[in-house]
Scaffold this motif. Structure first.
Motif, PDB file in Angstrom:
ATOM      1  N   ARG A 256     -11.735   4.164   9.377  1.00 49.54           N
ATOM      2  CA  ARG A 256     -12.402   2.885   9.091  1.00 49.54           C
ATOM      3  C   ARG A 256     -11.919   1.803  10.050  1.00 49.54           C
ATOM      4  O   ARG A 256     -12.709   1.019  10.567  1.00 49.54           O
TER       5      ARG A 256
ATOM      6  N   ILE B  10      -6.999   5.659   6.220  1.00 49.80           N
ATOM      7  CA  ILE B  10      -7.821   4.497   6.581  1.00 49.80           C
ATOM      8  C   ILE B  10      -8.012   4.352   8.083  1.00 49.80           C
ATOM      9  O   ILE B  10      -8.655   3.407   8.537  1.00 49.80           O
TER      10      ILE B  10
ATOM     11  N   ARG C 208       1.190   3.937  -3.111  1.00 48.94           N
ATOM     12  CA  ARG C 208       0.889   5.346  -2.835  1.00 48.94           C
ATOM     13  C   ARG C 208       2.046   6.251  -3.251  1.00 48.94           C
ATOM     14  O   ARG C 208       1.837   7.380  -3.719  1.00 48.94           O
TER      15      ARG C 208
ATOM     16  N   LEU D  29       0.823  -1.204   0.000  1.00 51.46           N
ATOM     17  CA  LEU D  29       0.000   0.000   0.000  1.00 51.46           C
ATOM     18  C   LEU D  29       0.862   1.261   0.000  1.00 51.46           C
ATOM     19  O   LEU D  29       0.624   2.199  -0.770  1.00 51.46           O
TER      20      LEU D  29
ATOM     21  N   GLY E  80      -9.091  -1.300  -4.124  1.00 55.34           N
ATOM     22  CA  GLY E  80      -9.698  -0.054  -4.563  1.00 55.34           C
ATOM     23  C   GLY E  80      -8.751   0.806  -5.376  1.00 55.34           C
ATOM     24  O   GLY E  80      -9.190   1.660  -6.156  1.00 55.34           O
TER      25      GLY E  80
ATOM     26  N   ASP F 135      -8.722  -4.678   0.856  1.00 60.13           N
ATOM     27  CA  ASP F 135      -9.777  -3.943   0.146  1.00 60.13           C
ATOM     28  C   ASP F 135      -9.279  -2.571  -0.299  1.00 60.13           C
ATOM     29  O   ASP F 135      -9.632  -2.100  -1.393  1.00 60.13           O
ATOM     30  N   THR F 136      -8.454  -1.933   0.549  1.00 62.20           N
ATOM     31  CA  THR F 136      -7.893  -0.634   0.176  1.00 62.20           C
ATOM     32  C   THR F 136      -6.993  -0.767  -1.041  1.00 62.20           C
ATOM     33  O   THR F 136      -7.051   0.046  -1.973  1.00 62.20           O
TER      34      THR F 136
ATOM     35  N   VAL G 297      -9.345  -5.014   5.568  1.00 60.54           N
ATOM     36  CA  VAL G 297      -9.328  -3.566   5.335  1.00 60.54           C
ATOM     37  C   VAL G 297      -8.160  -3.193   4.421  1.00 60.54           C
ATOM     38  O   VAL G 297      -8.318  -2.444   3.452  1.00 60.54           O
TER      39      VAL G 297
ATOM     40  N   TYR H 279      -1.864   4.797   9.787  1.00 61.56           N
ATOM     41  CA  TYR H 279      -3.073   4.622   8.979  1.00 61.56           C
ATOM     42  C   TYR H 279      -3.759   5.965   8.709  1.00 61.56           C
ATOM     43  O   TYR H 279      -4.403   6.138   7.673  1.00 61.56           O
TER      44      TYR H 279
END
Length: 322
Positions: A65, A62, A26, A22, A121, A117-118, A114, A57
């Motif tokens: 969430r 995130i 990014r 992630l 997305g 799924d991030t 989580v 996070y």
């Protein structure tokens, strides 16, 4: 046929590997993440999320969430031989220091979902049922051999490889990092249970005795706790110890009544650290690099810090800024 080249190949889609992927995505780094398991894990495993992890996070957008899905608790209690000796209020200690002055309980399977799924997305899908078989490296990059579902072979070229493949890491074995350390003598149990008594008040409890130990973590639901303790000495070598084999000394002293056991498992606790975390273009993170006692809830959080630390550094190097 040309083989697509990535900046980074991430091996292992637990929390550490997912967070590394992630961060890299990014920061504009091309990344491929694989995992040998056909689907995400469903056992709850690690469940404590520290304030620093939530701060990380928050940078990724995130945190809200994650907090919404978890259970906040703001105090830890220490018991010795059945008597409460101390209570530490996290909220008071962290006031004005962190926007998250508490520890969060979040089951690891939910936590991983989580993160995954991030990633999805953002268009980055974990390649499951894909196993690292071996790899070679030179001054220019990594050439990895993969095995896909059904046994089909594949290749992957990357500038760097990140081994987030757990305590039995093939990456660590391949670079010859070793894994010195030891194993605690006792066999421990973990149980998700419904209980009555002083440990069912939504706070963390750690109880110590002459020859016994108990940790009770709050869980969502009235009376629901995660219990960690020891198996009775005479049952430690049993092939599959059951709930009736656990030590009940501390439970009795604390006046805890176990009404229902929803999930139960036993394990041995190790403390090990790899001899080195890097071999040229290959890195070790999380459980592949270090494993700990569960006391303090630092194991998973340390791996997540590894991912954050390595992510920005790899991006800086790949983009010519370092």
């Amino acid at each position: 046929m040309a083989i697509a080249r990535q900046d980074v190949l991430v091996v292992g889609a637990g929390p550490t590997g997912l967070l590394l992927a992630l961060w890299l995505h990014r920061l504009g780094v091309s990344v491929r993440i694989i995992d040998r398991m056909p689907r995400p894990g469903t056992a709850s495993r690690a469940l404590g999320v520290q304030a620093r992890t939530l701060e990380i996070y928050r940078q990724l957008g995130i945190a809200d969430r994650v907090v919404k899905l978890g259970l906040e608790f703001t105090a830890a209690n220490i018991w010795v031989r059945g008597r409460k000796r101390a209570r530490a209020a996290f909220g008071e200690m962290g006031k004005g220091i962190s926007p998250y002055p508490y520890m969060l309980i979040l089951l690891q399977d939910v936590h991983e979902r989580v993160l995954e799924d991030t990633l999805a997305g953002l268009g980055l899908i974990v390649e499951r049922d894909t196993e690292l078989v071996g790899f070679e490296q030179d001054a220019h990059g990594i050439a990895a051999t993969l095995r896909h579902a059904g046994g089909a072979a594949g290749r992957c070229e990357a500038a760097y490889l990140a081994g987030c493949d757990g305590a039995r890491s093939l990456v660590r074995e391949t670079i010859g990092a070793g894994f010195p350390g030891g194993t605690y003598a006792h066999r421990f149990y973990v149980a998700d249970a419904v209980v009555r008594g002083p440990v069912a008040n939504g706070e963390l409890h750690v109880a110590l005795d002459d020859d016994d130990f108990l940790a009770a973590f709050p869980m969502p639901g009235e009376g629901h706790v995660r219990l960690i303790g020891t198996v009775r000495a005479e049952a430690e070598n049993a092939p599959m110890p059951q709930w009736q084999d656990v030590s009940t000394i501390v439970l009795r002293r604390l006046g805890v009544t176990v009404q229902l056991v929803n999930w139960f498992s036993t394990y041995q606790v190790h403390h090990r650290v790899a001899g080195h975390f890097r071999d040229r273009r290959v890195f070790l993170l999380g459980d592949a690099a270090h494993i700990h006692s569960p006391v303090g809830g630092q194991g998973m959080n340390t791996g997540l810090a590894d991912a954050t630390n390595l992510g920005w550094k790899l991006a800086a190097v790949l983009q010519g800024r370092a």
